[in-house]
Write a protein that holds these residues in place. Structure first.
Motif, PDB file in Angstrom:
ATOM      1  N   PRO A 195      32.165  -4.860  32.952  1.00 54.27           N
ATOM      2  CA  PRO A 195      31.213  -5.746  33.633  1.00 54.27           C
ATOM      3  C   PRO A 195      29.913  -5.945  32.851  1.00 54.27           C
ATOM      4  N   LYS A 196      29.450  -4.902  32.160  1.00 52.51           N
ATOM      5  CA  LYS A 196      28.198  -5.040  31.410  1.00 52.51           C
ATOM      6  C   LYS A 196      28.346  -6.038  30.258  1.00 52.51           C
ATOM      7  N   ASP A 197      29.573  -6.164  29.717  1.00 51.01           N
ATOM      8  CA  ASP A 197      29.806  -7.143  28.656  1.00 51.01           C
ATOM      9  C   ASP A 197      29.710  -8.564  29.202  1.00 51.01           C
ATOM     10  N   ILE A 198      30.246  -8.760  30.403  1.00 53.42           N
ATOM     11  CA  ILE A 198      30.158 -10.080  31.037  1.00 53.42           C
ATOM     12  C   ILE A 198      28.703 -10.409  31.348  1.00 53.42           C
ATOM     13  N   ARG A 199      27.974  -9.424  31.892  1.00 51.32           N
ATOM     14  CA  ARG A 199      26.560  -9.652  32.210  1.00 51.32           C
ATOM     15  C   ARG A 199      25.761  -9.991  30.959  1.00 51.32           C
ATOM     16  N   TYR A 200      26.082  -9.323  29.855  1.00 55.29           N
ATOM     17  CA  TYR A 200      25.374  -9.595  28.596  1.00 55.29           C
ATOM     18  C   TYR A 200      25.620 -11.033  28.143  1.00 55.29           C
ATOM     19  N   ALA A 201      26.889 -11.472  28.227  1.00 53.65           N
ATOM     20  CA  ALA A 201      27.209 -12.838  27.804  1.00 53.65           C
ATOM     21  C   ALA A 201      26.552 -13.869  28.714  1.00 53.65           C
ATOM     22  N   LEU A 202      26.590 -13.612  30.024  1.00 48.48           N
ATOM     23  CA  LEU A 202      25.996 -14.563  30.968  1.00 48.48           C
ATOM     24  C   LEU A 202      24.482 -14.628  30.831  1.00 48.48           C
TER      25      LEU A 202
END
Length: 370
Positions: A195-202
């Motif tokens: 999830p932290k990877d998705i948050r970083y991209a968003l």
């Protein structure tokens, strides 16, 4: 010339998935039922009030029944977004005599407040305009317009949407894909996208995307899994299953079942009938619970495995790729999965079988890169 026109028209069309006919019919039918039922209830509750139902609910129904996975269609957005827009619209009506200024400011301020409170709901813009341009019937209500019809209509339509979407198998409202046993990422996420990877991209995209972080993560993981399948020749279930299966019969005495558990040191066993058809599974904890309640007169009739076993069993086909089993062993902590053909139990795949097979696939992949 027609080809050029077609290309030009395609530029105007959204890159959006066209759902199957069944889903389109269900979405339309859901909106029909939702609007009809909620409007009738509103009419009954509000009696002779002229503004007993407002047009923006039609736009809300598009989101609730056609795209319920959209972040803009979640309960918080429907209720809070419409309520904020109604409050702002009524306030602008009372403070600004010029209608053009009133509804323009109302919509602009409503958008700002909804985005600030994470409650953006596109139909709420129409709620703000309705508060200003709704005529004498709406203006006479004043701030009561927020409670009814706005809040009443929103809650009724939302409740029907929750019931209808779940009735046809849709998950609504959407929930986070989290690890139910720990605050850590799920086992699959630990070795792939977290999830932290998705948050970083968003965080590096300032525009608002009409998709939740959780749905985006699920789509990426599924695409990654599909891509991984192309990198190696996959085993199928019949390649790694154990054919000499320790099992229980549905007519076995529960004490006999306990003896088998002690003999093989397993936490659960498949249950078959006289035709060797898989009919259930019995876990050791279910036997323990039976012993704990054996003195209860209400349970005195329970003597056989079929009376305490679980009838809901996850099964796989012998030709099914073993990658399909990974979520059950990793996320659900299964000990084994039965392999069934023509309803008959022909084998089981244990966690150890999976580990051995996946290790072999890793070795193959390593050799292919050397």
């Amino acid at each position: 010339m027609s080809l050029i026109q077609s290309d030009w028209l395609n530029l105007l069309k959204p890159n959006y998935k066209v759902l199957p006919l069944k889903e389109r019919l269900l979405s339309g039918f859901g909106a029909l039922c939702g609007l009809a039922i909620s409007s009738l209830i509103s009419w009954y509750v509000l009696g002779g009030m002229n503004a007993w139902y407002i047009a923006p609910m039609g736009a809300s129904s598009v989101l609730l029944f056609a795209v319920p996975n959209s972040p803009l269609a979640q309960p918080w957005n429907v209720v809070v977004g419409n309520t904020l827009a109604g409050l702002i619209g009524v306030t602008c009506t009372q403070l600004l005599p010029d209608l053009t200024s009133a509804f323009s400011i109302a919509v602009g301020l409503a958008i700002f407040m909804m985005m600030t409170t994470d409650s953006l709901h596109p139909p709420s813009g129409a709620v703000a305009i309705t508060a200003v341009l709704g005529g004498d019937a709406v203006h006479r209500l004043g701030f009561q317009f927020i409670l009814y019809p706005v809040l009443l209509n929103s809650i009724l339509l939302l409740l029907i949407a929750v019931f209808f979407n779940r009735l046809i198998g849709r998950h609504y409202p959407i929930t986070a894909h989290i690890n139910e046993r720990s605050k850590d990422p799920t086992p699959t996420q630990k070795v792939s996208i977290q999830p932290k990877d998705i948050r970083y991209a968003l965080a590096h995209h300032t525009e608002l995307l009409d998709i939740s972080q959780y749905d985006l993560e699920k789509i990426i993981l599924e695409a990654q899994e599909r891509a991984n399948e192309r990198l190696t020749n996959s085993f199928v279930c019949q390649d790694i299953m154990s054919r000499d299966v320790m099992k229980l019969h549905e007519d076995d005495d529960i004490h006999q079942a306990l003896d088998k558990f002690k003999a093989v040191n397993l936490m659960s066993l498949p249950v078959v009938n006289t035709a060797n058809h898989l009919v259930g599974t019995l876990a050791l904890y279910e036997v323990v619970e039976w012993f704990k309640s054996a003195t209860d007169p209400r349970n005195s009739w329970q003597h056989y495995v079929r009376q305490i076993m679980s009838h809901r069993v996850v099964i796989v086909d012998p030709s099914q790729p073993i990658q399909d089993l990974i979520p059950y062993f990793v996320e659900k902590s299964f000990n084994y999965i039965p392999v069934v053909e023509n309803k008959c139990l022909i084998g089981i795949i244990s966690r150890a079988d999976m580990i051995a097979a996946l290790q072999q696939q890793l070795n193959r992949q390593k050799l292919s890169f050397e």
